[in-house]
Structure formats: C-alpha cells, structure tokens
Scaffold this motif. Structure first.
Motif, PDB file in Angstrom:
ATOM      1  N   LEU A 130       1.021  -1.198   0.102  1.00 14.72           N
ATOM      2  CA  LEU A 130      -0.134  -0.079   0.023  1.00 14.72           C
ATOM      3  C   LEU A 130       0.882   1.138   0.067  1.00 14.72           C
ATOM      4  CD1 LEU A 130      -2.852  -1.054   2.485  1.00 14.72           C
ATOM      5  CD2 LEU A 130      -2.923  -0.939  -0.053  1.00 14.72           C
ATOM      6  N   LEU A 131       2.046   1.303   0.571  1.00 18.12           N
ATOM      7  CA  LEU A 131       2.821   2.314   0.664  1.00 18.12           C
ATOM      8  C   LEU A 131       3.385   2.612  -0.714  1.00 18.12           C
ATOM      9  CD1 LEU A 131       5.819   2.712   3.078  1.00 18.12           C
ATOM     10  CD2 LEU A 131       6.175   2.896   0.680  1.00 18.12           C
ATOM     11  N   LEU A 132       3.754   1.761  -1.398  1.00 17.28           N
ATOM     12  CA  LEU A 132       4.234   1.893  -2.752  1.00 17.28           C
ATOM     13  C   LEU A 132       3.271   2.319  -3.717  1.00 17.28           C
ATOM     14  CD1 LEU A 132       6.530  -1.507  -3.226  1.00 17.28           C
ATOM     15  CD2 LEU A 132       7.215   0.890  -2.651  1.00 17.28           C
ATOM     16  N   VAL A 133       1.945   1.664  -3.569  1.00 22.60           N
ATOM     17  CA  VAL A 133       0.903   2.307  -4.234  1.00 22.60           C
ATOM     18  C   VAL A 133       0.552   3.814  -3.951  1.00 22.60           C
ATOM     19  CG1 VAL A 133      -1.616   2.173  -4.632  1.00 22.60           C
ATOM     20  CG2 VAL A 133      -0.275   0.190  -4.319  1.00 22.60           C
ATOM     21  N   GLY A 134       0.521   4.221  -2.870  1.00 29.85           N
ATOM     22  CA  GLY A 134       0.526   5.727  -2.375  1.00 29.85           C
ATOM     23  C   GLY A 134       1.485   6.503  -2.866  1.00 29.85           C
ATOM     24  N   ALA A 135       2.723   6.049  -3.032  1.00 29.49           N
ATOM     25  CA  ALA A 135       4.115   6.728  -3.455  1.00 29.49           C
ATOM     26  C   ALA A 135       3.931   6.925  -5.136  1.00 29.49           C
ATOM     27  CB  ALA A 135       5.254   6.284  -2.974  1.00 29.49           C
ATOM     28  N   LEU A 136       3.310   5.687  -5.664  1.00 32.78           N
ATOM     29  CA  LEU A 136       3.229   5.959  -7.034  1.00 32.78           C
ATOM     30  C   LEU A 136       2.389   6.673  -7.503  1.00 32.78           C
ATOM     31  CD1 LEU A 136       4.397   4.847  -9.600  1.00 32.78           C
ATOM     32  CD2 LEU A 136       2.755   2.684  -9.440  1.00 32.78           C
ATOM     33  N   LEU A 137       1.215   6.568  -6.775  1.00 23.93           N
ATOM     34  CA  LEU A 137       0.163   7.682  -7.131  1.00 23.93           C
ATOM     35  C   LEU A 137       0.528   9.010  -7.039  1.00 23.93           C
ATOM     36  CD1 LEU A 137      -3.039   6.030  -5.608  1.00 23.93           C
ATOM     37  CD2 LEU A 137      -2.532   6.133  -7.879  1.00 23.93           C
ATOM     38  N   ALA A 138       1.138   9.483  -5.991  1.00 18.71           N
ATOM     39  CA  ALA A 138       1.494  10.693  -5.600  1.00 18.71           C
ATOM     40  C   ALA A 138       2.605  11.203  -6.853  1.00 18.71           C
ATOM     41  CB  ALA A 138       2.234  10.819  -4.443  1.00 18.71           C
ATOM     42  N   LEU A 139       3.523  10.300  -7.272  1.00 20.94           N
ATOM     43  CA  LEU A 139       4.566  10.811  -8.345  1.00 20.94           C
ATOM     44  C   LEU A 139       3.779  10.894  -9.497  1.00 20.94           C
ATOM     45  CD1 LEU A 139       7.488   8.341  -7.490  1.00 20.94           C
ATOM     46  CD2 LEU A 139       7.449  10.796  -7.451  1.00 20.94           C
ATOM     47  N   ILE A 140       2.784  10.178  -9.840  1.00 15.87           N
ATOM     48  CA  ILE A 140       2.144  10.182 -11.157  1.00 15.87           C
ATOM     49  C   ILE A 140       1.203  11.697 -11.271  1.00 15.87           C
ATOM     50  CG2 ILE A 140       0.249   9.304 -12.597  1.00 15.87           C
ATOM     51  CD1 ILE A 140       1.088   6.591 -11.684  1.00 15.87           C
ATOM     52  N   TRP A 141       0.492  11.829 -10.062  1.00 22.33           N
ATOM     53  CA  TRP A 141      -0.377  13.157  -9.816  1.00 22.33           C
ATOM     54  C   TRP A 141       0.469  14.367 -10.091  1.00 22.33           C
ATOM     55  CZ3 TRP A 141      -4.376  13.812  -5.917  1.00 22.33           C
ATOM     56  CH2 TRP A 141      -5.377  15.034  -5.860  1.00 22.33           C
ATOM     57  N   SER A 142       1.822  14.406  -9.307  1.00 22.89           N
ATOM     58  CA  SER A 142       2.463  15.713  -9.117  1.00 22.89           C
ATOM     59  C   SER A 142       3.308  15.816 -10.518  1.00 22.89           C
ATOM     60  CB  SER A 142       3.320  15.489  -8.067  1.00 22.89           C
ATOM     61  OG  SER A 142       4.265  14.254  -8.080  1.00 22.89           O
ATOM     62  N   ASN A 143       3.386  14.996 -11.454  1.00 25.49           N
ATOM     63  CA  ASN A 143       4.063  14.981 -12.593  1.00 25.49           C
ATOM     64  C   ASN A 143       2.953  15.097 -13.770  1.00 25.49           C
ATOM     65  OD1 ASN A 143       7.295  15.006 -12.242  1.00 25.49           O
ATOM     66  ND2 ASN A 143       6.272  13.411 -10.796  1.00 25.49           N
ATOM     67  N   SER A 144       1.632  15.128 -13.536  1.00 22.74           N
ATOM     68  CA  SER A 144       0.665  15.418 -14.590  1.00 22.74           C
ATOM     69  C   SER A 144       0.463  16.557 -14.725  1.00 22.74           C
ATOM     70  CB  SER A 144      -0.463  14.507 -13.830  1.00 22.74           C
ATOM     71  OG  SER A 144      -1.309  14.818 -12.859  1.00 22.74           O
ATOM     72  N   PRO A 145      -0.517  16.875 -15.742  1.00 23.78           N
ATOM     73  CA  PRO A 145      -1.063  18.179 -16.089  1.00 23.78           C
ATOM     74  C   PRO A 145      -1.854  18.870 -14.987  1.00 23.78           C
ATOM     75  CG  PRO A 145      -1.300  16.678 -18.237  1.00 23.78           C
ATOM     76  CD  PRO A 145      -0.981  15.860 -16.942  1.00 23.78           C
ATOM     77  N   TRP A 146      -2.439  17.734 -14.052  1.00 25.21           N
ATOM     78  CA  TRP A 146      -3.076  18.260 -12.870  1.00 25.21           C
ATOM     79  C   TRP A 146      -2.182  18.110 -11.331  1.00 25.21           C
ATOM     80  CZ3 TRP A 146      -4.245  13.971 -16.090  1.00 25.21           C
ATOM     81  CH2 TRP A 146      -5.300  14.530 -17.040  1.00 25.21           C
ATOM     82  N   ALA A 147      -0.955  18.517 -11.676  1.00 25.33           N
ATOM     83  CA  ALA A 147       0.131  18.942 -10.724  1.00 25.33           C
ATOM     84  C   ALA A 147      -0.679  19.713  -9.571  1.00 25.33           C
ATOM     85  CB  ALA A 147       1.263  18.884 -11.104  1.00 25.33           C
ATOM     86  N   ASP A 148      -0.959  20.863 -10.100  1.00 26.28           N
ATOM     87  CA  ASP A 148      -1.728  22.003  -9.219  1.00 26.28           C
ATOM     88  C   ASP A 148      -2.782  21.059  -8.296  1.00 26.28           C
ATOM     89  OD1 ASP A 148       0.334  23.806 -10.332  1.00 26.28           O
ATOM     90  OD2 ASP A 148      -1.382  24.623 -11.692  1.00 26.28           O
ATOM     91  N   GLY A 149      -3.374  20.517  -8.699  1.00 29.43           N
ATOM     92  CA  GLY A 149      -4.321  19.980  -7.835  1.00 29.43           C
ATOM     93  C   GLY A 149      -3.784  19.165  -6.718  1.00 29.43           C
ATOM     94  N   ALA A 160       5.578  11.923  -0.927  1.00 30.91           N
ATOM     95  CA  ALA A 160       6.443  11.444  -2.021  1.00 30.91           C
ATOM     96  C   ALA A 160       6.149  12.290  -3.465  1.00 30.91           C
ATOM     97  CB  ALA A 160       6.282   9.919  -2.063  1.00 30.91           C
ATOM     98  N   GLY A 161       5.271  13.111  -3.465  1.00 30.94           N
ATOM     99  CA  GLY A 161       4.824  13.637  -4.835  1.00 30.94           C
ATOM    100  C   GLY A 161       5.847  14.882  -4.878  1.00 30.94           C
ATOM    101  N   VAL A 162       6.586  14.773  -5.961  1.00 33.31           N
ATOM    102  CA  VAL A 162       7.777  15.720  -6.331  1.00 33.31           C
ATOM    103  C   VAL A 162       7.470  15.970  -7.926  1.00 33.31           C
ATOM    104  CG1 VAL A 162       9.524  14.111  -6.308  1.00 33.31           C
ATOM    105  CG2 VAL A 162       9.885  16.434  -6.318  1.00 33.31           C
ATOM    106  N   THR A 163       7.697  17.099  -8.370  1.00 28.03           N
ATOM    107  CA  THR A 163       7.762  17.299  -9.821  1.00 28.03           C
ATOM    108  C   THR A 163       9.163  17.225 -10.342  1.00 28.03           C
ATOM    109  OG1 THR A 163       5.971  18.927  -9.499  1.00 28.03           O
ATOM    110  CG2 THR A 163       7.136  18.974 -11.787  1.00 28.03           C
ATOM    111  N   VAL A 164       9.312  15.980 -10.903  1.00 30.82           N
ATOM    112  CA  VAL A 164      10.929  15.934 -11.202  1.00 30.82           C
ATOM    113  C   VAL A 164      11.132  16.587 -12.646  1.00 30.82           C
ATOM    114  CG1 VAL A 164      12.218  13.841 -12.224  1.00 30.82           C
ATOM    115  CG2 VAL A 164      10.288  13.291 -10.623  1.00 30.82           C
ATOM    116  N   GLY A 165      10.415  16.810 -13.581  1.00 35.66           N
ATOM    117  CA  GLY A 165      10.618  17.818 -14.586  1.00 35.66           C
ATOM    118  C   GLY A 165      11.578  17.106 -15.489  1.00 35.66           C
ATOM    119  N   GLY A 166      11.213  15.734 -15.814  1.00 35.71           N
ATOM    120  CA  GLY A 166      11.939  15.044 -17.016  1.00 35.71           C
ATOM    121  C   GLY A 166      13.130  14.566 -16.593  1.00 35.71           C
ATOM    122  N   LEU A 167      13.948  14.109 -17.690  1.00 33.27           N
ATOM    123  CA  LEU A 167      15.169  13.722 -17.357  1.00 33.27           C
ATOM    124  C   LEU A 167      16.099  14.793 -16.960  1.00 33.27           C
ATOM    125  CD1 LEU A 167      15.815  11.135 -20.282  1.00 33.27           C
ATOM    126  CD2 LEU A 167      15.305  10.649 -17.907  1.00 33.27           C
TER     127      LEU A 167
END
Length: 437
Positions: A36-55, A293-300
């Motif tokens: 569950l921890l890994l799922v939560g972290a993965l969702l945070a990373l996906i959301w924070s690097n999506s077009p809806w990151a402000d949300g 865990a949500g952080v905007t990586v900004g690509g490579l």
C-alpha cells in the motif's frame, strides 16, 4: 574423562517457535502495508508530474484544524505529525515487547541487531556529511533510517525461502532503527522548545500510563489522553511523533501475576499492537507516502539537476553504500568480539543482502528531510528524489542477491515447515539448543 570442546556461539541461530510465529504474523501485515505504501507513493508521483499537478499541491496544502489550538495545519503536516505518531506508537510497542518478553531480552541476542542498527546510522551519516557538508549538514540523518514496510515487502517477494532467523533479524534491526530515528528527531530536530507544554504533556502521559498499568482498555478514556499528550507535545516544539513512542513505552508487555502472569496469554502491549498495526500499515504510512512523495521531477533534465545536488548525492551514497557498510561492519565486529560464527548453512552474502535492504529509507527519511530543509522547499524536493532513487537502488541490488540466496534455501524452508506430529509446532523448533551470540 576429558570434557567435550565447547561449541562456539552462533549468529542468526533459529529462535523459539513462539517468537518466530509471532514475528511471521507481523511480517505478513507489514508486507501488505509495504504494498500500500508503494501504491501511495506511485500515485503521488504520477499526479504531481501530470497536467493536474496543481491539484495535488492544493490538496497537500489544504489547511484543516482548530486555529485556536495552533492546529490549523496542512494535510501534509497532519500526515507527518499525526499519522506517523500512530506508526511510531506501534514501533514503540514492538520494541518494548522485544526487550521485555521477546528473545531480545537476552543480551546475547540483542547485541547483533542493536549493533547493526547503530552501524547503519553512523556510517551513512558520516558519508553524507563528507559529501554534502556546509549549509546542507543539517540533513545528516536523512540516510540513516530503514523503512520497515518497504523493506519487508521486498523481502516477502524475493526472500520467502530465507531462514526465519534472517527475516527476524531484519525486522528487529528496523525496529531498533526506528527508535534511533525518533531519538534523533527529538534531540536534533527540535527548535524553539516550549518547556510549559512539554511539562504539561507529562500529566496526560502519566495518567495514560497509570490506566494501562491497571489494564484499562476503554478507548473513551485512553484515546483522549493520548490526543492531549500529542497536542501538548506538538505545541512544545518537540516533534509530535515522539508522543507515540512515549505512550507505547508506558504499556505493559506481560500480564500481572494476579492475571496469571506471562503464561496467561498476550499482554496489553500485544493487544494494542494487534489493534493498531493494521491502522499504521494500512492507513497511516500509505497516506503519509501519498502526501509526501509527490515531487515534480521535470523530466530527465530535472531528474539530473536534482541528483547532482550534493545533498542528493550524499543521501543516495548514504543509503546504497553507507547503510550496508555500517550494518555489515557492526555485525562482523560483534562476531569477532564474541567469537561467534554464522549459524550452520548461512554465509556473509546473506547478511549483505539484508544490509542492502536496510538502505530502503523511505518513510522516516522523507520525514527527516522535511524537518531538515522545510516542507516544499527546493532542497526538500531534491531530498525526495534522492530518497526515492536510493531506496529503489538499494531494493534492486538486494533483490538480486536475496533471490539467488532464496533459491539455495528452498530445502531449508521445507525442513523448517515439517510438522510430523501435527501439534502446530514444526519439528525443528522442538527441543533445540540455544547457541545464539
């Protein structure tokens, strides 16, 4: 008549069946929590690097709570200060039980995981300071933590045939590591200490302790006292998660003589652990991971920028190299000074694989990063990238080694599960000699 030569003590000897079966139950629950921890972290990373990151950022920054009590906190802060107090309460219960009624009440058994945990704190901290240094030195404790749920989830996938003593060692090491982490947080990451609220917190803490010592289980009495203790600890400037550990340490582990003594069944600490571990593993830690865990990586390009910061380099080196070096070195020193050998059939590659798992520092490392550099700061973002990178690297390297070793131990696993007389206790755990160091 010449006496037979005395057999040398053994590291990672098989524990008693009662302790082994109890720990296997913990491993199963923490494994689910790790997933569950890994799922939560993965969702945070996906959301924070999506077009809806402000949300995602707006959700983390949403403030709730009574302003009159200075508890109008963001959801991210509630997760770090509130939910992780539950996590540390459970860790405190487990630690107290290990040293009061578990196999670690024997100093010979306690020496190895305690020394390994201390080595796993000192070496990565030293490497971090050497690499980062300067104004970044306040982050020295970030790579010193081991994430129980994450590490055990990896172990469950790649090391299910490893001998039970090795899996128990990892759990015990991680629990001691948590205690060291909370001491570090309380001592080194406390600013603007308010003595009044700190002394005030001792009152509900003492009443809570008096009630649990009398075996009171009524939630409507204990929960308000725990909340008041947490609120006052938060107001004192000491990180509020410390309240979780202090509350846990007041809970009795064994039954009183009037109630039948240790042989009459589990004590109140184990009762609370059964109640709160699912909340910790299934709710508190995953929600904290999601909100932290949500952080905007900004690509490579952004990833490369973050990982070239000396803070990030120090964290990755500390987790991937410092943790296994410290754990291995401390374990070897214990074996050298006690003249103990590894238990029959084990080798140092097994210990190295577990030491690499110790480099998974997800939950507490993220918490210390926020305390060291400030939630939402640029350095905090670099910390998150580094913790995620270092933890994944450590998990990957450990997986390679432990999967190979797990295959070699398939036969050992079969022997450990044979129960010919069908009494619920595997034959290998009956009438076994204690040769542990």
């Amino acid at each position: 008549m010449t006496d037979a030569p005395r057999r040398r003590p053994s590291l990672f000897a098989r524990r008693s069946w009662g302790e082994t079966s109890r720990i296997f139950g913990i491993l199963r629950k923490e494994t689910v929590g790790g997933a569950l921890l890994l799922v939560g972290a993965l969702l945070a990373l996906i959301w924070s690097n999506s077009p809806w990151a402000d949300g995602y950022q707006a959700l983390r920054d949403l403030r709730v709570g009574p302003a009159a009590l200075h508890l109008d906190l963001s959801l991210a802060t509630w997760a770090a200060d509130g939910l992780l107090a539950i996590f540390f309460f459970v860790a405190g219960l487990e630690l107290k039980r290990e040293f009061v009624a578990g196999d670690l009440r024997d100093p010979r058994r306690a020496a190895v995981p305690v020394a390994a945990a201390m080595g796993g704190v000192l070496v990565p901290a030293l490497l971090y300071v050497l690499i980062a240094g300067g104004d970044a030195a306040q982050g020295w404790a970030i790579p010193t933590a081991t994430d129980i749920a994450f590490a055990l989830a990896v172990l469950a996938v790649v090391g299910r045939f490893l001998p039970s003593a090795l899996r128990t060692f990892l759990l015990t090491l991680a629990v001691v590591d948590d205690l060291l982490a909370i001491v570090i947080i309380a001592v080194f990451y406390t600013s603007d200490l308010a003595v009044g609220p700190l002394l005030g917190a001792l009152v509900p803490l003492a009443v809570f302790g008096l009630l649990v010592q009398r075996r009171v289980r009524s939630w409507w009495l204990l929960l308000p006292l725990a909340v008041v203790t947490w609120v006052l600890m938060h107001a004192s400037g000491v990180h509020a998660t410390v309240a979780g550990v202090l509350l846990a340490f007041t809970v009795p582990v064994v039954r009183s003589r009037a109630a039948g003594g240790p042989d009459a069944g589990p004590g109140l600490a184990e009762h609370f652990e059964h109640r709160f571990r699912p909340v910790s593993a299934g709710v508190a830690v995953p929600v904290f991971a999601f909100l932290s865990a949500g952080v905007t990586v900004g690509g490579l390009t952004g990833l490369a920028t973050a990982l070239t910061d000396r803070v990030a380099v120090g964290i990755v080196v500390g987790l991937v190299l410092g943790k296994p070096i410290g754990i291995m070195a401390a374990t070897w020193l214990v074996s050298r000074f006690t003249r103990a050998d590894l238990d029959e059939g084990l080798n140092w590659l097994d210990v190295f694989g577990l030491a690499l798992l110790g480099g998974i520092g997800f939950t507490v490392s993220l918490l210390i990063g926020e305390l060291a550099f400030g939630l939402g700061s640029e350095r905090d973002d670099h910390v998150k990238v580094a913790v995620l990178t270092g933890s994944v690297l450590a998990a990957g390297l450990a997986s390679v080694i432990l999967r190979i070793r797990s295959r070699a131990y398939r036969r050992v696993h079969e022997v450990e599960t044979v129960d010919r007389d069908r009494d619920g206790v595997p034959d290998v755990y009956q009438a076994q000699p204690d040769r542990s160091a």
